[in-house]
Design an enzyme around this catalytic site. Structure first.
Site, PDB file in Angstrom:
ATOM      1  N   LYS A 182       0.868  -1.168   0.000  1.00 52.07           N
ATOM      2  CA  LYS A 182       0.000   0.000   0.000  1.00 52.07           C
ATOM      3  C   LYS A 182       0.907   1.219   0.000  1.00 52.07           C
ATOM      4  CE  LYS A 182      -3.260   2.737   2.603  1.00 52.07           C
ATOM      5  NZ  LYS A 182      -3.772   3.051   3.961  1.00 52.07           N
ATOM      6  N   GLY A 234      -8.248   9.676   9.003  1.00 56.78           N
ATOM      7  CA  GLY A 234      -8.619   9.813  10.405  1.00 56.78           C
ATOM      8  C   GLY A 234      -9.667  10.863  10.696  1.00 56.78           C
ATOM      9  N   GLY A 292     -10.944   8.407   5.714  1.00 50.81           N
ATOM     10  CA  GLY A 292     -12.028   9.348   5.937  1.00 50.81           C
ATOM     11  C   GLY A 292     -13.378   8.753   6.250  1.00 50.81           C
ATOM     12  N   THR A 333      -9.032   3.858  11.722  1.00 51.27           N
ATOM     13  CA  THR A 333      -9.398   4.691  12.869  1.00 51.27           C
ATOM     14  C   THR A 333     -10.843   4.504  13.295  1.00 51.27           C
ATOM     15  OG1 THR A 333      -7.806   6.321  12.063  1.00 51.27           O
ATOM     16  CG2 THR A 333      -9.335   7.038  13.769  1.00 51.27           C
TER      17      THR A 333
END
Length: 257
Positions: free
Chosen positions: A96, A157, A185, A207
């Site tokens: 990634k 986050g 997001g 998150t």
């Protein structure tokens, strides 16, 4: 089934492994989510010395596929070096790729991202680039050798949810045959459902699960939301209308004098 490079995956939820309250909660969240892919930062793995090795052993025991990331890299050479170290450590060509350009928004440096993607693809990596929702950048990443695109829907986050659904919808329409994974997001299960309803192939979270009051329950909730959105898109949803449309036909309606 979702095909990512040569791998066929059943779950459409990819889960991050950072910031969980404990390794036990992380392990249970991974199990409850049903994910088959987890992202792991090379920095997280190596920073703790022996504890880092124990962390990876715990991840391997879960029987999931590892997608190493270059989180925290702010330049091409740093990202490329980190990717090479990750391949050696984790034994996978998957990476990634993150090349961060702004310290506040953590927005990708798209110029560096394309350059790093080209270098890594030429060296046999299968790159999952964390990018924006810009179509031109997406085209450049595909030309650089990427077989998957991972656009953000809001800053990392932020938990803000999709800030520009029109751009995400355009990306899906423009690249109908490319696996698209929304990354960054997403804060609520409803956000995940909404992007899956746009036709995206998967969602990557960290998150929103790790920071929840009950990460295990939240992991389960996201798994259900993602599956629901995917099924709804496949079923063919009604488009919004400007006028009311009666659900009961008028023709054949009984008339009373």
């Amino acid at each position: 089934m979702l095909k990512l490079y040569d791998a066929e995956i059943s779950s459409r939820l990819l889960l991050g492994t950072a910031r969980y309250p404990s390794p036990a909660i992380l392990a249970e969240a991974v199990k409850r989510s049903g994910t088959e892919i987890v992202t792991v930062s090379l920095r997280r793995e190596t920073a703790g010395g022996r504890s880092g090795g124990a962390f990876f052993e715990m991840i391997r025991a879960l029987g999931v596929r590892v997608l190493p990331n270059t989180a925290g890299c702010h330049g091409v050479s740093e990202a490329v070096l980190t990717a090479k170290m990750a391949r050696e450590l984790f034994g996978t060509n998957w990476i990634k790729l993150e090349v961060i350009g702004n310290h506040d928004t953590l927005q990708p440096d798209v110029f560096g991202l394309v350059e790093a993607a080209r270098i890594l693809s030429a060296e046999g990596f299968e790159v999952f680039p964390y990018t924006t929702d810009d179509l031109v950048v997406a085209e450049k990443l595909l030309e650089a050798g990427c077989g998957v695109l991972m656009p953000w829907c809001a800053p990392i986050g932020s938990a803000a949810g999709p800030l520009n659904p029109t751009a995400l919808r355009s990306m899906r329409a423009h690249f109908p045959d490319i696996p698209l994974i929304v990354d960054a997001g997403v804060g609520r299960p409803s956000h995940a459902t909404s992007v899956m309803e746009l036709g995206f192939d998967a969602v990557l979270l960290n998150t929103a699960v790790a920071g929840a009051g009950d990460p295990v329950a939240m992991a389960s909730a996201f798994a259900k939301a993602i599956e629901s959105g995917h099924e709804a898109f496949g079923a063919g949803m009604l488009e919004p209308r400007d006028v009311a449309v009666p659900s009961t036909p008028i023709i054949g309606k009984a008339a009373f004098a």
